[in-house]
Scaffold this motif. Structure first.
Motif, PDB file in Angstrom:
ATOM      1  N   GLY A 161       0.814  -1.214   0.000  1.00 51.18           N
ATOM      2  CA  GLY A 161       0.000   0.000   0.000  1.00 51.18           C
ATOM      3  C   GLY A 161       0.843   1.258   0.000  1.00 51.18           C
ATOM      4  N   ILE A 162       1.913   1.261   0.784  1.00 48.45           N
ATOM      5  CA  ILE A 162       2.697   2.489   0.922  1.00 48.45           C
ATOM      6  C   ILE A 162       3.647   2.686  -0.250  1.00 48.45           C
ATOM      7  N   SER A 163       4.160   1.596  -0.818  1.00 49.09           N
ATOM      8  CA  SER A 163       5.178   1.733  -1.862  1.00 49.09           C
ATOM      9  C   SER A 163       4.632   1.397  -3.246  1.00 49.09           C
ATOM     10  N   GLY A 164       3.486   0.729  -3.312  1.00 52.88           N
ATOM     11  CA  GLY A 164       2.960   0.288  -4.605  1.00 52.88           C
ATOM     12  C   GLY A 164       3.727  -0.895  -5.174  1.00 52.88           C
ATOM     13  N   GLU A 165       4.679  -1.410  -4.402  1.00 52.71           N
ATOM     14  CA  GLU A 165       5.525  -2.513  -4.867  1.00 52.71           C
ATOM     15  C   GLU A 165       5.503  -3.626  -3.828  1.00 52.71           C
ATOM     16  N   PRO A 166       5.659  -4.867  -4.272  1.00 51.61           N
ATOM     17  CA  PRO A 166       5.789  -5.958  -3.290  1.00 51.61           C
ATOM     18  C   PRO A 166       7.049  -5.748  -2.454  1.00 51.61           C
ATOM     19  N   MET A 167       7.088  -6.375  -1.288  1.00 49.34           N
ATOM     20  CA  MET A 167       8.257  -6.289  -0.420  1.00 49.34           C
ATOM     21  C   MET A 167       9.457  -6.987  -1.089  1.00 49.34           C
TER      22      MET A 167
ATOM     23  N   ALA B  65      -5.434  13.733   5.178  1.00 43.55           N
ATOM     24  CA  ALA B  65      -5.377  14.881   6.093  1.00 43.55           C
ATOM     25  C   ALA B  65      -6.091  14.560   7.402  1.00 43.55           C
ATOM     26  N   CYS B  66      -7.205  13.860   7.289  1.00 47.61           N
ATOM     27  CA  CYS B  66      -7.984  13.457   8.455  1.00 47.61           C
ATOM     28  C   CYS B  66      -7.182  12.497   9.346  1.00 47.61           C
ATOM     29  N   LEU B  67      -6.431  11.584   8.732  1.00 45.50           N
ATOM     30  CA  LEU B  67      -5.613  10.640   9.495  1.00 45.50           C
ATOM     31  C   LEU B  67      -4.437  11.352  10.169  1.00 45.50           C
ATOM     32  N   VAL B  68      -3.813  12.288   9.462  1.00 49.62           N
ATOM     33  CA  VAL B  68      -2.709  13.059  10.051  1.00 49.62           C
ATOM     34  C   VAL B  68      -3.215  13.765  11.303  1.00 49.62           C
ATOM     35  N   ASP B  69      -4.426  14.325  11.194  1.00 52.14           N
ATOM     36  CA  ASP B  69      -5.031  15.013  12.336  1.00 52.14           C
ATOM     37  C   ASP B  69      -5.375  14.032  13.463  1.00 52.14           C
ATOM     38  N   ALA B  70      -5.939  12.866  13.114  1.00 47.40           N
ATOM     39  CA  ALA B  70      -6.360  11.883  14.123  1.00 47.40           C
ATOM     40  C   ALA B  70      -5.154  11.295  14.864  1.00 47.40           C
ATOM     41  N   GLY B 120       1.813   9.336  -3.437  1.00 48.30           N
ATOM     42  CA  GLY B 120       2.674  10.493  -3.179  1.00 48.30           C
ATOM     43  C   GLY B 120       2.150  11.319  -2.011  1.00 48.30           C
ATOM     44  N   ILE B 121       0.845  11.562  -1.983  1.00 49.74           N
ATOM     45  CA  ILE B 121       0.223  12.321  -0.886  1.00 49.74           C
ATOM     46  C   ILE B 121       0.431  11.592   0.439  1.00 49.74           C
ATOM     47  N   LEU B 126       1.874  11.672   5.448  1.00 50.66           N
ATOM     48  CA  LEU B 126       1.682  10.761   6.578  1.00 50.66           C
ATOM     49  C   LEU B 126       2.938   9.936   6.895  1.00 50.66           C
ATOM     50  N   GLN B 127       3.419   9.201   5.903  1.00 45.72           N
ATOM     51  CA  GLN B 127       4.487   8.245   6.176  1.00 45.72           C
ATOM     52  C   GLN B 127       5.835   8.926   6.450  1.00 45.72           C
ATOM     53  N   ALA B 128       6.261   9.826   5.560  1.00 47.72           N
ATOM     54  CA  ALA B 128       7.601  10.418   5.675  1.00 47.72           C
ATOM     55  C   ALA B 128       7.802  11.165   7.000  1.00 47.72           C
ATOM     56  N   PRO B 129       6.836  12.007   7.442  1.00 47.56           N
ATOM     57  CA  PRO B 129       7.064  12.712   8.721  1.00 47.56           C
ATOM     58  C   PRO B 129       7.236  11.752   9.915  1.00 47.56           C
ATOM     59  N   TYR B 130       6.399  10.704   9.991  1.00 48.61           N
ATOM     60  CA  TYR B 130       6.547   9.750  11.096  1.00 48.61           C
ATOM     61  C   TYR B 130       7.846   8.961  10.975  1.00 48.61           C
ATOM     62  N   LEU B 131       8.181   8.608   9.733  1.00 45.24           N
ATOM     63  CA  LEU B 131       9.431   7.882   9.506  1.00 45.24           C
ATOM     64  C   LEU B 131      10.612   8.690  10.044  1.00 45.24           C
ATOM     65  N   ARG B 132      10.633   9.996   9.737  1.00 51.64           N
ATOM     66  CA  ARG B 132      11.755  10.845  10.149  1.00 51.64           C
ATOM     67  C   ARG B 132      11.866  10.949  11.670  1.00 51.64           C
ATOM     68  N   VAL B 133      10.749  11.236  12.347  1.00 55.80           N
ATOM     69  CA  VAL B 133      10.855  11.394  13.808  1.00 55.80           C
ATOM     70  C   VAL B 133      11.191  10.060  14.473  1.00 55.80           C
ATOM     71  N   LEU B 134      10.668   8.958  13.924  1.00 53.91           N
ATOM     72  CA  LEU B 134      10.994   7.651  14.511  1.00 53.91           C
ATOM     73  C   LEU B 134      12.450   7.278  14.261  1.00 53.91           C
ATOM     74  N   GLN B 135      12.954   7.615  13.063  1.00 53.71           N
ATOM     75  CA  GLN B 135      14.362   7.348  12.776  1.00 53.71           C
ATOM     76  C   GLN B 135      15.263   8.092  13.758  1.00 53.71           C
ATOM     77  N   ASP B 136      14.940   9.367  13.998  1.00 57.42           N
ATOM     78  CA  ASP B 136      15.722  10.163  14.952  1.00 57.42           C
ATOM     79  C   ASP B 136      15.633   9.563  16.352  1.00 57.42           C
ATOM     80  N   ALA B 137      14.426   9.199  16.763  1.00 59.41           N
ATOM     81  CA  ALA B 137      14.227   8.726  18.137  1.00 59.41           C
ATOM     82  C   ALA B 137      14.872   7.360  18.352  1.00 59.41           C
ATOM     83  N   LEU B 138      14.865   6.509  17.311  1.00 54.57           N
ATOM     84  CA  LEU B 138      15.368   5.145  17.481  1.00 54.57           C
ATOM     85  C   LEU B 138      16.830   5.009  17.057  1.00 54.57           C
ATOM     86  N   GLY B 139      17.313   5.981  16.277  1.00 53.16           N
ATOM     87  CA  GLY B 139      18.703   5.899  15.804  1.00 53.16           C
ATOM     88  C   GLY B 139      18.952   4.693  14.921  1.00 53.16           C
TER      89      GLY B 139
END
Lengths: 184, 184
Positions: A161-167, B65-70, B120-121, B126-139
Motif C-alpha cells: 500500500g505504501i510503496s505500490g511494490e511488493p516487499m 489529512a484526516c488521518l494526520v489530524d487523528a 505520493g500524498i 503521513l508516512q515520511a514525517p513519522y518515519l523521520r521522527v521515529l528514525q531520529d528517536a530510534l537511531g
C-alpha cells in the motif's frame, strides 16, 4: 435449435469460473479495488452481470473466492517448523506480489471492517482453512497462529500500500527471521 | 447586510476543518470506506461539496489529512529505545482502535495501490514525517524503521480487517516484544 449448439453453450462451468477470476484480478489491477465494479468484471470476463450474481451474491464474495483460488493450498513443506514457516511466508509474499492480488486482498479486508456478513465469508472461506492447516503444521495455539498470519500478511500488504511494490526479498527474509522469534 | 452577520459567516476556518474531519470519521465508521463518499461527508459536516474539493482535491487527500489530524504528533516518550518503541506501538494501536480510523487507514492504503498520485500524498503527508521522527528517536536506518512501521501498522490493520475489532492488549504486547527483536 438445441441449446447446446448456441455459441458458448455447454462450456464447462469450471472454465467460466477461471475466466471470471482472471478478469477479476485484471480489473482490480487496472482500475483499483474500488474501480473494479461487478459491471466492469462482467464485461472483462465476457459474461452477463446476472451470471456473476448467480454464483457470488456480492463483490466481496467474488473477490474472496478469487483470492482462495489465487492462493490455492498452502505449501507446508520443510523438514522442521522453521522451514515450514519460512516457506509459507515466502509463498504468501509471492502470491501478494501477483498483479491484482495485493489490492484485492487489501480491498476486501477494508470492506470487511464495516461489513460483518463479508467478515463471515472471509473468515469461513479464506482465514479459517489456512489457520487450521497452519496450526496442524506448526503445532501451535490458535492465538499464536492467528497472530503470525496477521503479522505476515499485514506487513506484506502495508508495504504494498505504501510503496505500490511488493516487499523486496531481503525484507521478506527479515520478516521470516522476526516471526520465527514468536515461537521461541 | 454585512457578511459577518450572516449565519455561520466569520466562523474560523480551523473550526470547519475540525467538523469535516469528525464528519469524515463518522461517515467511514457508519458506511465503510467505500460508502463514505464526498457527498455523504459533505452532508454529515453540513458544508457544500465544493467546500471539500476546494481544500482537498480528492477523497484520498481528505482521508489522508484526516488521518494526520487523528494521529497527531507521535509520542516519543521513554527512557530508552525499547520504551520509545513500545509507547509508539501502543499509541498506534489506540489510534487505529478509534471509530473510523482503522477503516479510513486501510481504505486509503488500498486505493493507493493503484493510484500513484495518492501514494505520493500518503508518503509526503503521513508516512515520511513519522518515519523521520521515529528514525531520529530510534537511531536506526530508514530501511529498518520502514520495516518496523510496516510490521506494526500492517499487523494492527490486518487484525481489524479480519476480526472487525482492534487487537487485544496481550497481542499488542506480543507485537511489541517481537518488534524489539528486530533491533537486536
Amino acid at each position: 435449435v438445441q441449446e447446446s449448439t448456441s455459441p458458448g453453450a455447454g462450456r464447462p462451468r469450471a472454465d467460466v469460473t477461471a475466466e471470471v477470476f482472471a478478469a477479476t484480478l485484471r480489473s482490480v489491477h487496472e482500475f483499483g479495488y474500488a474501480g473494479a465494479t461487478m459491471d466492469r468484471i462482467a464485461v472483462a470476463a465476457g459474461v452477463a452481470k446476472t451470471t456473476l450474481y448467480r454464483r457470488w451474491p456480492s463483490k466481496g464474495a467474488l473477490i474472496t473466492a478469487c483470492l482462495v483460488d489465487a492462493f490455492g493450498p498452502a505449501p507446508l513443506l520443510g523438514e522442521d517448523r522453521d522451514a515450514v514457516l519460512a516457506n509459507a511466508i515466502r509463498w504468501g509474499a509471492e502470491r501478494i506480489a501477483e498483479p491484482g492480488v495485493g489490492a484485492a486482498f487489501a480491498g476486501v479486508f477494508t470492506d470487511a471492517v464495516s461489513d460483518p456478513a463479508l467478515r463471515g465469508i472471509l473468515w469461513n472461506e479464506l482465514q479459517a482453512p489456512y489457520l487450521r492447516v497452519l496450526q496442524d503444521a506448526l503445532g501451535e495455539s490458535e492465538q499464536r497462529v492467528r497472530f503470525v498470519i496477521d503479522v505476515a500478511m499485514g506487513t506484506l500488504l502495508h508495504r504494498m500500500g505504501i510503496s505500490g511494490e511488493p516487499m523486496a526479498a531481503d525484507d521478506v527474509e527479515a520478516l521470516i527471521a522476526m516471526v520465527r522469534g514468536v515461537f521461541r
